[in-house]
Design an enzyme around this catalytic site. Structure first.
Site, PDB file in Angstrom:
ATOM      1  N   ASP A 152       0.803  -1.222   0.000  1.00 28.09           N
ATOM      2  CA  ASP A 152       0.000   0.000   0.000  1.00 28.09           C
ATOM      3  C   ASP A 152       0.836   1.272   0.000  1.00 28.09           C
ATOM      4  O   ASP A 152       0.299   2.367  -0.193  1.00 28.09           O
ATOM      5  CB  ASP A 152      -0.958   0.019   1.192  1.00 28.09           C
ATOM      6  N   ASP A 167     -11.447  38.999 -31.743  1.00 28.55           N
ATOM      7  CA  ASP A 167     -10.811  37.723 -32.037  1.00 28.55           C
ATOM      8  C   ASP A 167     -11.558  36.549 -31.402  1.00 28.55           C
ATOM      9  O   ASP A 167     -11.430  35.414 -31.834  1.00 28.55           O
ATOM     10  CB  ASP A 167      -9.354  37.746 -31.537  1.00 28.55           C
TER      11      ASP A 167
END
Ligand code: SF4
Length: 527
Positions: free
Chosen positions: A36, A281
């Protein structure tokens, strides 16, 4: 049993580790099998921390199961306290240790340690990482503030606050904190404690001294903040400052909680998103279809930014965080769509294909899906890979966060001029339908663009189509002329046009699909 290839969240003890690793003076003794310790790598490699997380694993093995695993836990606990000398310890079990029922809480208590012990009950088979983190933080806050009496805040000149929710392994948490702290400075609101990131157990005990709480990540801090609100009459903020509009709302909300004027701070703090999004834009961004998936906080915030600030159309919104499903459902309803609540990435993939977006905003999983489907994508939420713990300053929150968001969400899209030219000259040898956006060519080369995928898990087919230059497989039922006409539609909306036409034809029993059907469908859906 559930077949899972990818999971959006780890087990709840990883959430507890995130809290322990966020703080100093706190140690976590985790009853867990050998192996683990992989979770250490999340911190040392993904987040690139310089030290191991403050976690001692009991790492019991198969042969220990025939003996006394409780003794293994007791010994590990004593050693950890002796070696690391923490102010307090968390004790708990991982998924496998939960099954052997050794009761870490009872065992630690029986040791009679001289420091506070906070026991964690994290049901690994029902809950996940964020819940584990929230529960651990809540347990810590209750553990350290439980006996504290209500502070007298009556004659304070300036109200103070705590900032709650930032953690180790949190998406852009490090920079969000700096950004939010800047906002509080501009408002003249002193910060009492930031927690859990950077706090000690002694700091947690000081939380009740503040006048109110700023909750940045409800997934982590909501439970604790609600308890503080009930117990110490500390109101909590509810606006998450992601995006320019939400940040302005946040500044006003905090100013109201602190009893100060928001306007000077709003004037002082500038952002560029609002102007960039209004500049000519950005016209071509209007109405772009975007699919959003992630944790609830980031997904809901992203949807608001997309619609209100960038002019996108949100065509999909979902989360893997079931605890916050209600919030995401409400946000989705506001966008006129149904929320997707799932932790199954295959379901998310199907939903992306069905929604036919032009941009995907998601987690690392959606980045993979979008890559396969050849869709532009930006990452907005955990789980994330190492590149989303960048060296440079990259908040998501606050006004600088809004600037970062504008750049990173617009970047994957084809730029306006190129998109326009592609609509007119699709046969160009270099800039054509099957090529990557030229500003991304260095990243993606000039790989041939995929056909619009129908079934996500027809990947074998899809991959061969991706690598077959200009070999767009179109479905049966279309005449040659209709197929040619369909290919004239720019690639990023072609999939949607094809699906709409097929639906239109199927509903009316029209077969085969001709050029007329294509235009009839266009007229019908364009009404
Ligand atoms: S205990 Fe849980 S986290 Fe650890 S290896 Fe087993 S399933 Fe994975």
């Amino acid at each position: 049993m559930q077949l899972a290839v990818w999971t959006y969240e780890g087990p709840p003890h990883v959430g507890a580790m995130r809290i322990a690793a966020s703080m100093s003076g706190l140690h976590y003794v985790l009853h867990a099998p050998q192996g683990d310790t992989y979770a250490d790598l999340l911190f040392t490699m993904i987040e690139r921390r310089k030290s191991r997380p403050p976690v001692t694993y009991t790492t019991f093995q198969a042969r220990d199961l025939g003996k006394d695993t409780a003794e293994v836990f007791r010994t590990a606990c004593e050693h950890a306290v002796e070696r690391f000398q923490p102010q307090a310890i968390l004790v708990g079990a991982s998924c496998t240790a939960e099954l052997i029922q050794d009761d870490p809480a009872g065992l630690a208590k029986a040791l009679g340690l001289s420091i506070p012990v906070i026991p964690l009950e994290l049901p690994s088979y029902q809950k996940k990482e964020n819940w584990g983190a929230a529960e651990t933080f809540y347990r810590l806050v209750r553990g350290f503030c439980g006996g504290v009496s209500q502070p007298d805040r009556a004659d304070r000149a300036r109200k103070t606050c705590n900032i709650l929710g930032s953690t180790a392994l949190g998406f852009r948490n490090r920079d969000d904190i700096r950004e939010v702290k800047g906002i509080l400075d501009a408002l003249g609101v002193p910060v009492n404690v930031i927690a859990p990131l950077g706090a000690t157990p002694a700091d947690i005990a000081r939380l009740p001294e503040a006048d109110f709480n700023v909750v940045l990540y409800p997934e982590i801090a909501d439970t604790a903040a609600r308890w503080l609100e009930r117990t110490f009459k500390q109101p909590r903020s509810t606006t998450v400052p992601i995006g320019a509009t939400a940040t302005r709302d946040f500044v006003r909300e905090i100013a109201a909680l602190a009893g100060v004027d928001a306007e000077p701070a709003l004037e002082e703090l500038g952002e560029r998103l609002s102007w960039y999004a209004r500049s000519i834009d950005s016209n071509y961004l209007t109405g772009k279809r975007v699919f959003i998936f992630g944790d609830a906080t980031h997904a809901v915030a992203a949807a608001r930014v997309c619609r209100d600030e960038l002019g996108f159309k949100v065509c999909g919104l979902g989360t893997y965080a079931r605890e916050f499903a209600r919030d995401v459902r409400a946000a989705a309803a506001d966008h006129g769509i149904e929320a997707l609540i799932t932790d199954d990435h295959l379901e998310v993939e199907d939903a992306i294909v069905a929604a036919q977006p032009e941009l995907v905003l998601g987690t690392q999983m959606e980045r993979h899906v979008a890559k396969r489907l050849r869709l532009p994508c930006a990452v907005i939420s955990s789980p994330v890979h190492v590149q989303d713990f960048p060296a440079r300053y990259s908040p998501q929150m606050g006004f600088e966060g809004a600037n970062v968001i504008f750049d990173s969400w617009v970047h994957p899209l084809m730029m306006g001029l190129e998109e326009h030219l592609l609509g007119m000259f699709r046969e160009d040898f270099e800039f054509n339908d099957t090529a990557e956006a030229s500003h991304l060519a260095a990243l993606g080369g000039t790989a041939d663009r995929a056909v619009e995928a129908d079934t996500p898990r027809a990947n074998a087919t899809m991959q061969s189509e991706i690598h077959a230059p200009a070999a767009e497989a179109l479905p049966a039922g279309w005449t040659n002329d209709a197929e040619k006409e369909l290919r004239k539609i720019p690639f990023f909306v072609r999939g949607k046009a094809r699906r709409n036409t097929e639906r239109f034809a199927a509903e009316r029993g029209v077969a085969p699909i001709t050029v007329e059907t294509l235009y009839d469908a266009k007229a019908y859906f364009g009404r």
